[in-house]
Design an enzyme around this catalytic site. Structure first.
Site, PDB file in Angstrom:
ATOM      1  N   LYS A  22       0.833  -1.224   0.000  1.00  0.00           N
ATOM      2  CA  LYS A  22       0.000   0.000   0.000  1.00  0.00           C
ATOM      3  C   LYS A  22       0.855   1.257   0.000  1.00  0.00           C
ATOM      4  O   LYS A  22       0.625   2.168  -0.779  1.00  0.00           O
ATOM      5  CB  LYS A  22      -0.888   0.067   1.256  1.00  0.00           C
ATOM      6  CG  LYS A  22      -1.988  -0.940   1.348  1.00  0.00           C
ATOM      7  CD  LYS A  22      -2.927  -0.607   2.508  1.00  0.00           C
ATOM      8  CE  LYS A  22      -2.261  -0.648   3.873  1.00  0.00           C
ATOM      9  NZ  LYS A  22      -1.829  -1.965   4.316  1.00  0.00           N
TER      10      LYS A  22
ATOM     11  N   ARG B 165      -9.629   1.441   9.021  1.00  0.00           N
ATOM     12  CA  ARG B 165      -9.225   0.074   9.302  1.00  0.00           C
ATOM     13  C   ARG B 165     -10.263  -0.685  10.129  1.00  0.00           C
ATOM     14  O   ARG B 165     -10.038  -1.852  10.450  1.00  0.00           O
ATOM     15  CB  ARG B 165      -7.939   0.109  10.108  1.00  0.00           C
ATOM     16  CG  ARG B 165      -6.725  -0.340   9.271  1.00  0.00           C
ATOM     17  CD  ARG B 165      -5.558  -0.057  10.071  1.00  0.00           C
ATOM     18  NE  ARG B 165      -4.396  -0.807   9.961  1.00  0.00           N
ATOM     19  CZ  ARG B 165      -3.262  -0.315   9.463  1.00  0.00           C
ATOM     20  NH1 ARG B 165      -3.252   0.856   8.877  1.00  0.00           N
ATOM     21  NH2 ARG B 165      -2.170  -1.005   9.542  1.00  0.00           N
TER      22      ARG B 165
ATOM     23  N   ARG C 203      11.317  -6.369   4.824  1.00  0.00           N
ATOM     24  CA  ARG C 203      11.102  -4.939   4.582  1.00  0.00           C
ATOM     25  C   ARG C 203      12.082  -4.114   5.418  1.00  0.00           C
ATOM     26  O   ARG C 203      12.315  -4.380   6.583  1.00  0.00           O
ATOM     27  CB  ARG C 203       9.679  -4.557   4.950  1.00  0.00           C
ATOM     28  CG  ARG C 203       9.430  -3.055   4.897  1.00  0.00           C
ATOM     29  CD  ARG C 203       7.986  -2.724   4.784  1.00  0.00           C
ATOM     30  NE  ARG C 203       7.257  -2.908   6.026  1.00  0.00           N
ATOM     31  CZ  ARG C 203       5.942  -2.657   6.152  1.00  0.00           C
ATOM     32  NH1 ARG C 203       5.249  -2.231   5.109  1.00  0.00           N
ATOM     33  NH2 ARG C 203       5.329  -2.848   7.293  1.00  0.00           N
TER      34      ARG C 203
ATOM     35  N   ARG D   5      11.168  -2.016  10.967  1.00  0.00           N
ATOM     36  CA  ARG D   5      10.133  -1.565  11.896  1.00  0.00           C
ATOM     37  C   ARG D   5       9.974  -2.579  13.032  1.00  0.00           C
ATOM     38  O   ARG D   5      10.028  -3.770  12.801  1.00  0.00           O
ATOM     39  CB  ARG D   5       8.798  -1.419  11.153  1.00  0.00           C
ATOM     40  CG  ARG D   5       8.722  -0.133  10.362  1.00  0.00           C
ATOM     41  CD  ARG D   5       7.540  -0.082   9.445  1.00  0.00           C
ATOM     42  NE  ARG D   5       6.287  -0.528  10.049  1.00  0.00           N
ATOM     43  CZ  ARG D   5       5.098  -0.380   9.470  1.00  0.00           C
ATOM     44  NH1 ARG D   5       5.011   0.217   8.286  1.00  0.00           N
ATOM     45  NH2 ARG D   5       4.007  -0.814  10.040  1.00  0.00           N
TER      46      ARG D   5
ATOM     47  N   ARG E 282      -0.830  -8.811  13.377  1.00  0.00           N
ATOM     48  CA  ARG E 282      -1.361  -7.779  12.483  1.00  0.00           C
ATOM     49  C   ARG E 282      -2.238  -8.405  11.399  1.00  0.00           C
ATOM     50  O   ARG E 282      -3.248  -7.825  10.998  1.00  0.00           O
ATOM     51  CB  ARG E 282      -0.208  -6.978  11.866  1.00  0.00           C
ATOM     52  CG  ARG E 282       0.470  -6.094  12.909  1.00  0.00           C
ATOM     53  CD  ARG E 282       1.831  -5.628  12.454  1.00  0.00           C
ATOM     54  NE  ARG E 282       1.780  -4.722  11.339  1.00  0.00           N
ATOM     55  CZ  ARG E 282       2.769  -4.563  10.464  1.00  0.00           C
ATOM     56  NH1 ARG E 282       3.876  -5.270  10.587  1.00  0.00           N
ATOM     57  NH2 ARG E 282       2.653  -3.709   9.495  1.00  0.00           N
TER      58      ARG E 282
END
Ligand code: AMP
Length: 215
Positions: free
Chosen positions: A14, A89, A128, A161, A172
């Site tokens: 996203k 969300r 990531r 992160r 998540r």
């Protein structure tokens, strides 16, 4: 003028695609995740309230998020459109957004949902890395920086992160299935949903998105 929402599970791409849309159409990318991370770094009241939820992969309470979005969307820079990335969300957030847009006398054009399988998501998130200075996003397997762990754009050291650790990733994804997936049905009823296959290269996914934006 374009008012869009980009939805999809964490790690679906996203942020990367929202940045492209924002640049192509000259509209601001509004990422609640980025705003919250900045607030956390500044140690503002919002940042302090959000920290615990973010670190464990839970959602920050709806009232905090809706207050934040009210301030953001009223801002002059959103007058000619926006792309929302990571908001809404939950169904209460989607309803809150509708109320807010009604007050501002504006409507949404499209809600795009990026889809990829959970195996790919887990692989993507654990590889990531992001730049704490300029926000550039990398993937050590598919889109590595030219120099090990250093940002191509600004030379800063890349970070992982804290919520991209394996246990938090699972949390998540569960939060997405339980709380965010119902938002898709909410917008289906308003006939706003377009689904995009999010697998493959960043540029391939971009082409698929772009073809849906030519309205
Ligand atoms: P993201 O960068 O979009 O993956 O967001 C990182 C974290 O920020 C999430 O795991 C949540 O803890 C929090 N967050 C971001 N956007 C929202 C939202 N719209 N509602 C609740 N929590 C959010």
């Amino acid at each position: 003028m374009m008012r869009l929402i980009l939805m999809g599970p964490p790690g679906v791409g996203k942020g990367t695609q929202a940045k492209r849309i924002a640049a192509r159409y000259d509209i601001p990318q509004i990422s609640t995740g980025d705003i919250l991370r900045e607030a956390r770094e500044r140690n503002s009241e919002l940042g302090r309230k959000a920290q615990e939820y973010m670190d464990s992969g839970q959602l920050v309470p709806d009232d905090l998020i809706l207050d934040l979005m009210e301030q953001t969307l009223k801002n002059e820079k959103c007058r000619n459109g926006f792309i929302l990335d990571g908001f809404p969300r939950t169904v209460p957030q989607a309803k809150g957004l509708d109320t807010l847009l009604d007050k501002l006398n504006i409507g949404l054009d499209l809600v795009m949902v990026l889809e990829v399988s959970e195996d790919i998501i887990i692989k993507r998130l654990s590889n990531r890395r992001s730049c704490p200075e300029c926000g550039a996003i990398y993937n050590l397997l598919t889109n590595p920086p030219s120099q090990d762990e250093i940002c191509n754009h600004c030379g800063s050291e890349l970070i992982q992160r804290t919520d991209d650790q394996p246990e938090t990733i699972k949390n998540r994804l569960k939060v997405y299935r339980d709380q965010t997936a119902p938002v898709i049905s909410y917008y289906e009823k308003q006939d706003l949903i377009t689904t995009i296959n999010g697998t493959g290269e960043v540029s391939e996914v971009w082409e698929r998105i772009f073809s849906k934006l030519l309205f």
